[in-house]
Scaffold this active site. Structure first.
Site, PDB file in Angstrom:
ATOM      1  N   ASP A  33      43.152  -3.518 -37.165  1.00 53.82           N
ATOM      2  CA  ASP A  33      43.052  -4.489 -36.077  1.00 53.82           C
ATOM      3  C   ASP A  33      43.941  -5.690 -36.373  1.00 53.82           C
ATOM      4  OD1 ASP A  33      41.143  -5.633 -33.690  1.00 53.82           O
ATOM      5  OD2 ASP A  33      41.601  -7.202 -35.150  1.00 53.82           O
ATOM      6  N   TYR A  38      48.213 -13.474 -34.981  1.00 54.60           N
ATOM      7  CA  TYR A  38      48.075 -13.380 -36.430  1.00 54.60           C
ATOM      8  C   TYR A  38      49.430 -13.445 -37.130  1.00 54.60           C
ATOM      9  CZ  TYR A  38      43.362 -11.511 -35.428  1.00 54.60           C
ATOM     10  OH  TYR A  38      42.079 -11.317 -34.970  1.00 54.60           O
ATOM     11  N   LYS A  67      46.375  -7.543 -29.828  1.00 56.68           N
ATOM     12  CA  LYS A  67      45.804  -8.369 -28.760  1.00 56.68           C
ATOM     13  C   LYS A  67      46.847  -9.283 -28.127  1.00 56.68           C
ATOM     14  CE  LYS A  67      41.750  -8.662 -31.736  1.00 56.68           C
ATOM     15  NZ  LYS A  67      42.480  -8.522 -33.015  1.00 56.68           N
ATOM     16  N   HIS A 100      42.944 -11.372 -25.831  1.00 53.70           N
ATOM     17  CA  HIS A 100      42.315 -12.005 -26.987  1.00 53.70           C
ATOM     18  C   HIS A 100      41.316 -13.098 -26.603  1.00 53.70           C
ATOM     19  CE1 HIS A 100      43.308 -12.990 -31.480  1.00 53.70           C
ATOM     20  NE2 HIS A 100      42.018 -12.962 -31.253  1.00 53.70           N
TER      21      HIS A 100
END
Length: 274
Positions: A33, A38, A67, A100
């Site tokens: 994930d 990120y 996401k 997200h």
């Protein structure tokens, strides 16, 4: 969709990502994930590209989730962002793509345009799904109201809802709704950002079971059919977090952990997003 996946929030640096993905694959993880925000999609894609053949695995043997970043809400923006993620991950297709956050970066939580922008984003995801780029689509951090609004208008219903979920925030009403509508619930922050590892209730259950507090918290979710995506940079912890089958929590354990409910968020609370 595997119930256990490796989370990658705050996992930075190509070397560290490679080491963690290598350890995860060795210990049986087959789901990963990530997210655009990120900043590690490229590193994860490179690691999987190099490591899968070494483990005798193909792309189809792993489940990959990323996401849509909150800054990319809107139809054209969401489509472009999805294509960027596909390029970064170099994976051909995504098993799951999530919105997200229900709001938009740079806009107030109460901004009246949030609803229209996330709806336009969902339309883009539906089109990418029909085109074969996305095997499944879903949402993250949606409240019950956000979900009800989406289901009232969508052509493709969300397959997954990913939310903060642990004994202090079991989100019963949301979990029930997902059960009723065939939406798989996936937990993040299962350990309460580490705070729940020190709770006396968790410690007592761990002692009775001969397990670590982290294993108890992860098993608590799995016992309810909720997926988990724990993150660790430690190979030992990655191995421990994967040892979640072949044992179970008792009714006494579940009752004790269930009494911890206090609706406490350790991460983001989306209830103020219109």
């Amino acid at each position: 969709m595997p119930l256990l996946g490796m989370g990658t929030f705050r996992l930075q640096g190509a070397e560290l990502v490679f080491q963690c993905v290598e350890a995860a694959l060795a210990h049986g993880y087959r789901s990963f994930d990530t997210a655009a925000v990120y900043g590690n999609e490229a590193a994860i894609g490179q690691a999987l590209g190099a490591l899968l053949p070494l483990h005798g695995l193909a792309r189809s043997d792993v489940f990959l989730t990323t996401k849509l970043g909150p800054r990319d809400q809107g139809k054209a923006e969401a489509e472009a962002a999805c294509l960027r993620s596909l390029e970064q991950l170099a994976c051909g297709y995504l098993d799951l793509y999530l919105i997200h956050w229900p709001g938009t970066q740079g806009k107030p939580q109460g901004d009246k345009g949030n609803r229209e922008r996330r709806w336009e984003s969902w339309r883009a995801l539906e089109q990418m799904h029909h085109a074969g780029h996305l095997r499944a689509i879903g949402v993250s951090n949606y409240t019950l109201g956000h979900l009800q609004e989406l289901l009232a208008h969508c052509r493709v219903p969300p397959a997954v809802l990913q939310v903060e979920f642990h004994p202090e925030l079991p989100q019963r009403e949301l979990w029930d709704f997902c059960q009723q509508h065939g939406i798989h619930l996936q937990a993040y922050a299962s350990l309460g950002c580490g705070q729940l590892l020190e709770r006396a209730e968790v410690g007592r259950v761990a002692e009775r079971q001969g397990r670590t507090p982290a294993q108890v918290l992860l098993r608590w979710a799995l016992r309810q059919g909720v997926g988990v995506i724990p993150k660790s940079v430690s190979p030992t912890r990655l191995a421990e977090n994967a040892q979640l089958w072949g044992w179970d929590l008792s009714l006494e354990d579940m009752t004790e952990l269930g009494a911890m409910d206090c609706s406490r968020h350790y991460c983001w609370d989306p209830s103020g997003v219109t």
